[in-house]
Design a protein around this motif. Structure first.
Motif, PDB file in Angstrom:
ATOM      1  N   SER A 193       4.753  -2.834   2.622  1.00 14.42           N
ATOM      2  CA  SER A 193       4.842  -3.975   1.714  1.00 14.42           C
ATOM      3  C   SER A 193       4.744  -5.275   2.493  1.00 14.42           C
ATOM      4  N   ARG A 194       4.260  -6.311   1.836  1.00  9.09           N
ATOM      5  CA  ARG A 194       4.134  -7.614   2.485  1.00  9.09           C
ATOM      6  C   ARG A 194       5.505  -8.166   2.851  1.00  9.09           C
ATOM      7  N   SER A 195       6.489  -7.881   2.013  1.00 11.85           N
ATOM      8  CA  SER A 195       7.820  -8.433   2.262  1.00 11.85           C
ATOM      9  C   SER A 195       8.488  -7.802   3.483  1.00 11.85           C
ATOM     10  N   GLU A 196       8.321  -6.482   3.661  1.00  9.80           N
ATOM     11  CA  GLU A 196       8.945  -5.810   4.806  1.00  9.80           C
ATOM     12  C   GLU A 196       8.074  -5.857   6.059  1.00  9.80           C
ATOM     13  N   GLY A 197       6.754  -5.796   5.860  1.00  9.53           N
ATOM     14  CA  GLY A 197       5.846  -5.883   6.999  1.00  9.53           C
ATOM     15  C   GLY A 197       5.837  -4.672   7.896  1.00  9.53           C
ATOM     16  N   ARG A 198       6.236  -3.518   7.380  1.00 17.39           N
ATOM     17  CA  ARG A 198       6.238  -2.306   8.194  1.00 17.39           C
ATOM     18  C   ARG A 198       6.030  -1.096   7.291  1.00 17.39           C
ATOM     19  N   LEU A 239      -5.842  -0.980   9.779  1.00 16.01           N
ATOM     20  CA  LEU A 239      -4.988   0.028   9.159  1.00 16.01           C
ATOM     21  C   LEU A 239      -4.743   1.151  10.167  1.00 16.01           C
ATOM     22  N   PRO A 240      -3.469   1.543  10.391  1.00 21.82           N
ATOM     23  CA  PRO A 240      -3.211   2.631  11.345  1.00 21.82           C
ATOM     24  C   PRO A 240      -3.989   3.893  10.969  1.00 21.82           C
ATOM     25  N   ASP A 241      -4.342   4.697  11.974  1.00 18.78           N
ATOM     26  CA  ASP A 241      -5.052   5.934  11.669  1.00 18.78           C
ATOM     27  C   ASP A 241      -4.100   6.896  10.945  1.00 18.78           C
ATOM     28  N   GLU A 242      -4.672   7.955  10.401  1.00 18.31           N
ATOM     29  CA  GLU A 242      -3.874   8.803   9.516  1.00 18.31           C
ATOM     30  C   GLU A 242      -2.809   9.581  10.268  1.00 18.31           C
ATOM     31  N   LEU A 246       0.841  -1.192   0.000  1.00 16.18           N
ATOM     32  CA  LEU A 246       0.000   0.000   0.000  1.00 16.18           C
ATOM     33  C   LEU A 246       0.874   1.239   0.000  1.00 16.18           C
ATOM     34  N   LEU A 247       0.357   2.298  -0.601  1.00 16.34           N
ATOM     35  CA  LEU A 247       0.989   3.610  -0.582  1.00 16.34           C
ATOM     36  C   LEU A 247      -0.034   4.607  -0.069  1.00 16.34           C
TER      37      LEU A 247
END
Length: 234
Positions: free
Chosen positions: A48-53, A94-97, A26-27
């Motif tokens: 990203s799924r690969s980094e997870g952060r 999803l974290p808040d903005e 996601l961006l």
């Protein structure tokens, strides 16, 4: 002198796909705005799924505006759409903005907006007249044009299939004593799209300008176009 910045009330979200077309991240991003609502910068964060952060992805956001290959791998989504995909990816909300903004890069010295040396007279009956252009990269589809026409109650006055047609439709709105008009048009010899927004203001407040520019940007973005900047011409 440092530029006073404004921020949109909501971020813009994109799903990023891998080379096989599968979602991989996601961006989230936003324009940094001067006091008059024109754009002075762009920042963003990516997951990203690969980094997870989440991490700073401002460079990716800026590259998205000039790299057609990268644009072909992203899909604009609403926050709800991003939240659904994020939960599928990692089983969390999803974290808040406010939290997402903490990973955005910071422009060390946002440039001042262009100085308007030759302002035209205001439209008769109004205190001030402003003109903005919201610039978009990408191709508008027939379905996207139909959707915008319905959302804005905009009669489509040009043929999307005809490259020589510049203005596809015009909308006029009254908000209180202020008046707004915008045109959907091809720009840069058809390589991009723009909304030319004229704002006729009566009072000292310009809050409606920012609300309108953000809403128009979001509506066009969800039809697959990527907003590039918001320039003020007048």
């Amino acid at each position: 002198m440092a530029t006073a910045l404004r921020y949109h009330a909501a971020l813009h979200y994109y799903v990023v796909h891998d080379g096989a077309g599968e979602p991989e991240g996601l961006l989230a991003e936003e324009f940094l705005l001067a006091a008059d609502h024109s754009c002075v910068g762009l920042v963003g964060g990516g997951w990203s799924r690969s980094e997870g952060r989440w991490r700073d992805a401002s460079a990716t956001s800026r590259r998205l505006r000039v790299d057609p290959t990268l644009r072909a791998r992203v899909t604009p989504v609403s926050r709800d759409g991003a939240a659904t995909l994020y939960r599928e990816f990692c089983g969390a909300a999803l974290p808040d903005e406010a939290a997402l903004r903490t990973c955005f890069g910071v422009l060390p010295a946002p440039p001042s907006p262009p100085l308007l040396l030759h302002r035209s007279e205001a439209t008769p009956g109004f205190r001030e007249t402003r003109t903005y252009r919201i610039l978009f990269a990408g191709a508008l589809t027939p379905g996207g044009l139909t959707a915008l026409g319905g959302a804005w109650r905009m009669p489509v006055t040009g043929d999307l299939a005809e490259p020589g047609v510049r203005v596809l439709g015009t909308v006029c709105r009254q908000v209180g004593r202020d008046a707004f008009r915008w045109e959907l048009r091809r720009v840069a010899a058809g390589a991009a799209w723009g909304l030319d927004v004229t704002c006729d203001l009566t009072g000292d407040r310009d809050d409606a300008v920012g609300v309108l520019l953000h809403a128009l940007t979001a509506q066009v973005r969800l039809q697959g176009l990527v907003p590039v900047t918001i320039d003020r011409f007048r």
